[in-house]
Design a protein around this motif. Sequence first.
Motif, PDB file in Angstrom:
ATOM      1  N   GLN A   1      32.765  46.243  36.090  1.00 40.73           N
ATOM      2  CA  GLN A   1      33.966  45.271  36.090  1.00 40.73           C
ATOM      3  C   GLN A   1      35.406  45.880  36.552  1.00 40.73           C
ATOM      4  OE1 GLN A   1      33.414  42.947  32.610  1.00 40.73           O
ATOM      5  NE2 GLN A   1      32.307  41.552  33.514  1.00 40.73           N
ATOM      6  N   ASN A   2      35.604  46.991  35.758  1.00 42.70           N
ATOM      7  CA  ASN A   2      36.752  47.800  35.970  1.00 42.70           C
ATOM      8  C   ASN A   2      37.173  47.981  37.336  1.00 42.70           C
ATOM      9  OD1 ASN A   2      37.476  48.004  32.978  1.00 42.70           O
ATOM     10  ND2 ASN A   2      36.492  50.108  33.040  1.00 42.70           N
ATOM     11  N   ASN A   3      36.105  48.561  38.146  1.00 43.62           N
ATOM     12  CA  ASN A   3      36.293  48.987  39.355  1.00 43.62           C
ATOM     13  C   ASN A   3      36.539  47.851  40.321  1.00 43.62           C
ATOM     14  OD1 ASN A   3      35.927  51.482  38.065  1.00 43.62           O
ATOM     15  ND2 ASN A   3      35.642  52.381  40.214  1.00 43.62           N
ATOM     16  N   PHE A   4      35.485  46.685  40.131  1.00 39.74           N
ATOM     17  CA  PHE A   4      35.821  45.660  41.010  1.00 39.74           C
ATOM     18  C   PHE A   4      36.837  44.866  40.968  1.00 39.74           C
ATOM     19  CE2 PHE A   4      30.987  46.009  42.001  1.00 39.74           C
ATOM     20  CZ  PHE A   4      31.453  46.304  43.546  1.00 39.74           C
ATOM     21  N   TYR A   5      37.689  44.839  39.493  1.00 34.25           N
ATOM     22  CA  TYR A   5      38.888  44.266  39.354  1.00 34.25           C
ATOM     23  C   TYR A   5      39.913  45.012  40.167  1.00 34.25           C
ATOM     24  CZ  TYR A   5      37.509  41.563  35.142  1.00 34.25           C
ATOM     25  OH  TYR A   5      36.764  40.677  34.222  1.00 34.25           O
ATOM     26  N   ALA A   6      39.758  46.281  40.014  1.00 32.33           N
ATOM     27  CA  ALA A   6      40.740  47.231  40.899  1.00 32.33           C
ATOM     28  C   ALA A   6      40.494  47.070  42.355  1.00 32.33           C
ATOM     29  CB  ALA A   6      40.462  48.490  40.425  1.00 32.33           C
ATOM     30  N   VAL A   7      39.270  46.985  42.837  1.00 35.22           N
ATOM     31  CA  VAL A   7      39.035  46.696  44.422  1.00 35.22           C
ATOM     32  C   VAL A   7      39.740  45.337  44.599  1.00 35.22           C
ATOM     33  CG1 VAL A   7      37.388  46.204  46.102  1.00 35.22           C
ATOM     34  CG2 VAL A   7      37.108  48.250  44.593  1.00 35.22           C
ATOM     35  N   SER A   8      39.484  44.198  43.962  1.00 31.89           N
ATOM     36  CA  SER A   8      39.917  43.158  44.322  1.00 31.89           C
ATOM     37  C   SER A   8      41.600  43.117  44.271  1.00 31.89           C
ATOM     38  CB  SER A   8      39.512  42.110  43.302  1.00 31.89           C
ATOM     39  OG  SER A   8      38.063  41.826  43.429  1.00 31.89           O
ATOM     40  N   ARG A   9      42.188  43.720  43.454  1.00 29.17           N
ATOM     41  CA  ARG A   9      43.539  43.974  43.402  1.00 29.17           C
ATOM     42  C   ARG A   9      43.873  44.602  44.457  1.00 29.17           C
ATOM     43  NH1 ARG A   9      45.923  45.576  37.473  1.00 29.17           N
ATOM     44  NH2 ARG A   9      45.082  43.768  36.489  1.00 29.17           N
ATOM     45  N   CYS A  10      43.344  45.562  45.027  1.00 28.62           N
ATOM     46  CA  CYS A  10      43.757  46.300  46.356  1.00 28.62           C
ATOM     47  C   CYS A  10      43.641  45.258  47.587  1.00 28.62           C
ATOM     48  CB  CYS A  10      42.838  47.386  46.672  1.00 28.62           C
ATOM     49  SG  CYS A  10      43.145  48.859  45.438  1.00 28.62           S
TER      50      CYS A  10
ATOM     51  N   GLU B   1      23.415  52.507  41.860  1.00 28.84           N
ATOM     52  CA  GLU B   1      22.477  52.932  42.979  1.00 28.84           C
ATOM     53  C   GLU B   1      22.778  51.753  44.118  1.00 28.84           C
ATOM     54  OE1 GLU B   1      19.239  54.258  45.619  1.00 28.84           O
ATOM     55  OE2 GLU B   1      20.032  55.046  43.512  1.00 28.84           O
ATOM     56  N   ALA B   2      22.986  50.476  43.668  1.00 32.04           N
ATOM     57  CA  ALA B   2      23.369  49.758  44.755  1.00 32.04           C
ATOM     58  C   ALA B   2      24.560  48.895  44.289  1.00 32.04           C
ATOM     59  CB  ALA B   2      22.168  48.614  44.811  1.00 32.04           C
ATOM     60  N   ILE B   3      25.773  48.570  45.222  1.00 28.39           N
ATOM     61  CA  ILE B   3      26.883  47.745  44.977  1.00 28.39           C
ATOM     62  C   ILE B   3      27.254  47.025  46.260  1.00 28.39           C
ATOM     63  CG2 ILE B   3      27.760  49.660  43.451  1.00 28.39           C
ATOM     64  CD1 ILE B   3      29.778  50.297  45.850  1.00 28.39           C
ATOM     65  N   PRO B   4      27.811  45.858  45.786  1.00 30.66           N
ATOM     66  CA  PRO B   4      28.369  45.069  46.910  1.00 30.66           C
ATOM     67  C   PRO B   4      29.765  45.837  47.537  1.00 30.66           C
ATOM     68  CG  PRO B   4      29.036  44.171  44.930  1.00 30.66           C
ATOM     69  CD  PRO B   4      28.033  45.145  44.673  1.00 30.66           C
ATOM     70  N   TYR B   5      29.755  45.611  48.774  1.00 39.67           N
ATOM     71  CA  TYR B   5      30.897  46.148  49.595  1.00 39.67           C
ATOM     72  C   TYR B   5      31.635  44.960  50.241  1.00 39.67           C
ATOM     73  CZ  TYR B   5      34.284  49.163  52.260  1.00 39.67           C
ATOM     74  OH  TYR B   5      35.418  49.482  52.599  1.00 39.67           O
ATOM     75  N   PHE B   6      32.826  44.994  49.963  1.00 35.89           N
ATOM     76  CA  PHE B   6      33.714  43.724  50.731  1.00 35.89           C
ATOM     77  C   PHE B   6      35.267  44.381  50.752  1.00 35.89           C
ATOM     78  CE2 PHE B   6      33.623  42.993  46.194  1.00 35.89           C
ATOM     79  CZ  PHE B   6      34.812  42.710  45.906  1.00 35.89           C
ATOM     80  N   THR B   7      35.698  43.933  51.950  1.00 37.06           N
ATOM     81  CA  THR B   7      37.318  44.207  52.276  1.00 37.06           C
ATOM     82  C   THR B   7      38.085  42.878  52.053  1.00 37.06           C
ATOM     83  OG1 THR B   7      37.161  43.766  54.488  1.00 37.06           O
ATOM     84  CG2 THR B   7      36.588  45.757  54.144  1.00 37.06           C
ATOM     85  N   GLU B   8      39.271  43.247  52.437  1.00 37.44           N
ATOM     86  CA  GLU B   8      40.295  41.793  52.286  1.00 37.44           C
ATOM     87  C   GLU B   8      39.878  40.979  53.238  1.00 37.44           C
ATOM     88  OE1 GLU B   8      41.632  44.154  55.610  1.00 37.44           O
ATOM     89  OE2 GLU B   8      40.990  44.920  53.876  1.00 37.44           O
ATOM     90  N   LYS B   9      38.920  41.073  54.205  1.00 34.65           N
ATOM     91  CA  LYS B   9      38.504  40.080  55.027  1.00 34.65           C
ATOM     92  C   LYS B   9      37.434  39.158  54.883  1.00 34.65           C
ATOM     93  CE  LYS B   9      40.452  43.014  58.824  1.00 34.65           C
ATOM     94  NZ  LYS B   9      40.046  43.723  59.934  1.00 34.65           N
ATOM     95  N   ASP B  10      36.856  39.707  53.473  1.00 33.42           N
ATOM     96  CA  ASP B  10      35.391  39.097  53.402  1.00 33.42           C
ATOM     97  C   ASP B  10      35.345  38.289  52.195  1.00 33.42           C
ATOM     98  OD1 ASP B  10      34.041  40.666  55.416  1.00 33.42           O
ATOM     99  OD2 ASP B  10      34.243  42.291  54.022  1.00 33.42           O
ATOM    100  N   ASP B  11      34.317  37.426  51.730  1.00 33.88           N
ATOM    101  CA  ASP B  11      34.301  36.652  50.837  1.00 33.88           C
ATOM    102  C   ASP B  11      33.533  37.293  49.761  1.00 33.88           C
ATOM    103  OD1 ASP B  11      33.916  34.879  48.809  1.00 33.88           O
ATOM    104  OD2 ASP B  11      32.681  33.393  49.894  1.00 33.88           O
ATOM    105  N   PRO B  12      34.093  37.788  48.763  1.00 33.97           N
ATOM    106  CA  PRO B  12      33.538  38.624  47.526  1.00 33.97           C
ATOM    107  C   PRO B  12      32.350  38.038  46.811  1.00 33.97           C
ATOM    108  CG  PRO B  12      35.486  38.025  46.794  1.00 33.97           C
ATOM    109  CD  PRO B  12      35.670  37.514  48.199  1.00 33.97           C
ATOM    110  N   ASN B  13      32.517  36.749  46.766  1.00 27.65           N
ATOM    111  CA  ASN B  13      31.479  35.775  46.197  1.00 27.65           C
ATOM    112  C   ASN B  13      30.007  35.713  46.778  1.00 27.65           C
ATOM    113  OD1 ASN B  13      33.094  35.526  43.629  1.00 27.65           O
ATOM    114  ND2 ASN B  13      34.346  34.193  44.950  1.00 27.65           N
TER     115      ASN B  13
END
Length: 556
Positions: free
Chosen positions: A121-130, A169-181
Amino acid sequence: MKSIISKIGRPAIYALMAAAVLTGTTACDDMLDMKPQGEFSADQIDDDSVEGLMAAAYAGLQAHFFGNNEAFAGPSTNWIFDVRSDDAYKGGGGISMEANIHQLEMSNIQSDNVSCLNKWQNNFYAVSRCNKAILALEAAQNVSDRDNLLAQLKALRAYYYFDLIRVFEAIPYFTEKDDPNSASPFEYSRDEIFGFIKADLAEAYRNLPETQSQPGALNRYAAAAIHAKVSAFTSSWAEVDEYAGYVIGSGKYQLYNNFLDMSKIEFNNSYESIFAMQCSTANDNALINWCNLLNTTYSEGNLFGNGDDFFLASQNLVNAFRTDANGLPLLDGTFNNEKVTTNYDGNVDPRLDFTVGRIGMPFRGHTYNMSWTRAYDIYGEYSGKKGLIDPSSPDMVQGFPWGASSLNFIFIRYADILLLKAEAMIELGTDLDGARKLINDVRAKAARSVDPAYTPVDCNPSIASYKVGQYPATGWTQDYARRAVRMERRLELAMEGNRWFDLVRWGVAVETMNEYYRTESQLRSYLESASMSADETYFPIPLDEVQNSGGLYEKK
């Protein structure tokens, strides 16, 4: 949806913004949502409002979103993952305290471990902020220096993703152009995600300036240093050689004059500091290193506050600081054959006493004794030093939070990059002698640090026999050099959150840890039932996230 703008305020590099610009909740299906209410329109984003966006993105480094415990799994220190290595014990008052971290020390990896969930959660909060900040900047019409800001955000995002993929081992990857959900953790392979991370860092390197006007803002060489770390994790040695070379060739950094300098506030953002979290005791201690909150020695007289005495060095690590008659580490595997105690009369590397407290030895100008240990019978005596300043300093917080100060946490320091460059040269076989010289440069710093007049006092040559020698050219084969650089990383970077990740990237984590459990359990009986298998190297997706994903996080 509720705002997750961190209560910690702004990082030291940006002005505090009152407006909430990012949102999120803890459920998987909306935690990463990037369509919040009340966001700025493109024409509202200007040089003033953009500071809030940048502050929110950088605040992810502290991971102090809702309370204290989730910060232990933040990007800084990463100590709860380093207790998975042979360097450290969990510590504290007993094995039942922070039992989730005890599970990690025992290699009992379970998907419902709260530390696993907090890291995710910490890092995905941070990714979403970016991502939110990138979207806003790309649409903005009234922002100066936009390319610089975008490059900082992409470097930050890359770091947050790197911190995730070396744990899970596995994580979702998304950028500002993608729907993270709709981002599945199985959409991209690990190699593909590492490629995306490196692409962001390469772009950031091209677009960032060599120097930033604000302390702590990522510059070109910070991006290069992160790229070198990422490339080392994928054993991409030509890339490590290239990007570490950019940092070294910049001439902007140098080794500390004394090993103790990394624990002095006056050296924040200087010498070895390439990428650091900016800390401050202003605003009710909002910007301290919350990740390190538990890791303050107990200390007789409460010199550092009451202390919780977590994250103690293992006996195995302490023994690794033994040196031979020439002042060289014991690379033949015998370093652990003899226990370094107060009565040990052999040679040791002085970095031992700059890294951990030992009974009878100086600790920031005081004498470390049994009263400084919280659970000696369980965890022994080796409290960590590196995150603590001189307790007589007016900058140190009195009382809670224990041991807090304005000492920055350095994610990547110059010695780390020198050793990565040396490692790349060794693995490529291109310049073994050049690698030897880089390693010797780091060792020379250790040797010159034996100065009992340097304050606060942390070493005592009248008690300990300190000896650090230089590796000679004779016998410097690729195999010997590989063992030398790996040991040097252990000694130089001990208790800074690197060891576990080094063992993983070297492919030796399982064998190293099972041997460690076998030998260390003779001293720490609670380790007798510990063991590690290959499928326990990485964390599974947190159970809460799987259950809240609506099937998205379930592998078909």
